[in-house]
Design an enzyme around this catalytic site. Structure first.
Site, PDB file in Angstrom:
ATOM      1  N   HIS A   1       0.864  -1.247  -0.141  1.00  0.00           N
ATOM      2  CA  HIS A   1      -0.014  -0.045  -0.145  1.00  0.00           C
ATOM      3  C   HIS A   1       0.986   1.277   0.193  1.00  0.00           C
ATOM      4  CE1 HIS A   1      -3.557  -2.324   1.290  1.00  0.00           C
ATOM      5  NE2 HIS A   1      -2.650  -3.112   2.030  1.00  0.00           N
TER       6      HIS A   1
HETATM    7  C1  BDR Z   1      -2.930   1.308   5.319  1.00  0.00           C
HETATM    8  O1  BDR Z   1      -3.318   0.763   6.505  1.00  0.00           O
HETATM    9  C2  BDR Z   1      -2.080   0.592   7.098  1.00  0.00           C
HETATM   10  O2  BDR Z   1      -2.129  -0.612   7.903  1.00  0.00           O
HETATM   11  C3  BDR Z   1      -0.953   0.515   6.223  1.00  0.00           C
HETATM   12  O3  BDR Z   1       0.224   0.939   6.733  1.00  0.00           O
HETATM   13  C4  BDR Z   1      -1.505   1.576   4.972  1.00  0.00           C
HETATM   14  O4  BDR Z   1      -1.130   2.652   5.105  1.00  0.00           O
HETATM   15  C5  BDR Z   1      -3.748   0.422   4.250  1.00  0.00           C
HETATM   16  O5  BDR Z   1      -4.906   0.248   4.368  1.00  0.00           O
END
Ligand code: BDR
Ligand code: CA
Length: 310
Positions: free
Chosen positions: A242
């Protein structure tokens, strides 16, 4: 000249990968890092930034600002179930990290960089948007000077990852997300619609490190193990990158297609399409192969082979 970047983060396994990727990307210079409560409490996220600084020793060394400990209007719900109690996979043997300073705070760091660098500055937000919302409250004029804001968050035309309709960063602080979307900023949102296309297969990491990657590579393999395991259990074909994708799109927006949209934030952080003038662009189709190549090339500089001893 490398473009100055400020990264606002809640490290986090994928946040850590984004920082390492950013520190080895010649197009940008990571001038500052601000921490925010999200995946872990902000004190722990700040310790993780210092752990990573100790491990990688980036140059230039970024200014660090500690940010919000709580979302604007609700209690913090962390993602420690995924990232580990310590946010980085709960490895037992991190070297002692430098003590985080109490100052400067995140809002001052963002204001200072925005006023000094203005349009040149790109802010990459890879946690809940609390710090940015607080900066808007403190000095909206400074925020309006920032050239581009790239934020990982939202689930527009796909299911969420924390509720059936909401993504984690948005669901932690929907009030902050609402303020940011209402502020008419040059905002590029990188939602799950895009990040679910950024999946790193286990074999990809192994083959990238085959050239030799030393203690940094060993540590990356160790702290990502938990993420690979849980993402596999959730049905993905590898680790979902992500935050590294958001960083990549800050460096090179052509790695994705973009759609200008108007979004409103629902009560649980849902990112809902609305009619009217667009208030952000969302990343959509991702050039996954090109992204993964770039990411793996840069994640960890190869260790040169030792000269043969005579
Ligand atoms: C986002 O949520 C967090 O757990 C990750 O670091 C990322 O920024 C993904 O949904
Ligand atoms: Ca994050």
């Amino acid at each position: 000249m490398a473009a100055p970047v400020l990264i606002d983060t809640d490290p986090g396994i994928d946040d850590a990968l984004a920082l390492l990727f950013g520190w080895n990307s010649p197009e940008i210079s990571v001038e500052a890092i601000t921490t925010v409560a999200g995946n872990v409490p902000v004190e722990q996220g700040t310790v993780n930034v210092f752990r990573l600084l100790g491990l990688r020793e980036p140059s230039p060394r970024p200014v660090i600002g500690v940010g919000a400990a709580e979302p604007l209007a609700r209690a913090l719900v962390t993602a420690q179930r995924y990232h580990g109690e310590d946010g980085l996979g709960d490895l037992p043997d991190w070297p002692e990290a430098e003590k985080p300073p109490l100052e400067p705070d995140a809002v001052s760091v963002i204001v200072d960089h925005a006023r000094r660098l203005q349009r040149l500055l790109t802010l990459v937000a890879i946690g809940p948007l609390t710090n940015l919302a607080l900066t808007l409250k403190a000095d909206a004029g400074a925020v309006s000077l920032i050239g581009r804001i790239v934020a990982m968050g939202g689930a527009v035309d796909v299911p969420g990852n924390i509720t059936p309709t909401a993504e984690f960063n948005m669901s932690v602080d929907p009030e902050a997300a609402h303020r940011v979307l209402a502020a008419r900023l040059p905002l590029d949102l990188v939602p799950l619609d895009a990040t679910r296309q950024a999946v790193l297969p286990r074999a990809g990491l192994k083959s990238a490190f085959r050239r030799g990657s030393g203690p940094l590579g060993d540590r990356i393999v160790a702290f990502t193990e938990r993420g690979f395991r849980l993402d596999h259990a959730g049905g993905a074909q590898g680790l979902v990158l992500h935050d590294p994708l958001a960083l990549a799109l800050a460096i090179d927006p052509t790695l994705a297609e973009w759609e200008a949209v108007r979004l409103v934030i629902g009560p649980e952080g849902e990112t809902l399409r609305a009619s009217g003038e667009p208030n952000c662009r969302i990343a959509k189709g991702v050039d996954t192969d090109r992204f993964l190549r770039l990411f793996l090339e840069r994640l960890c500089p190869p260790v040169p082979p030792r000269p043969a001893s005579s």
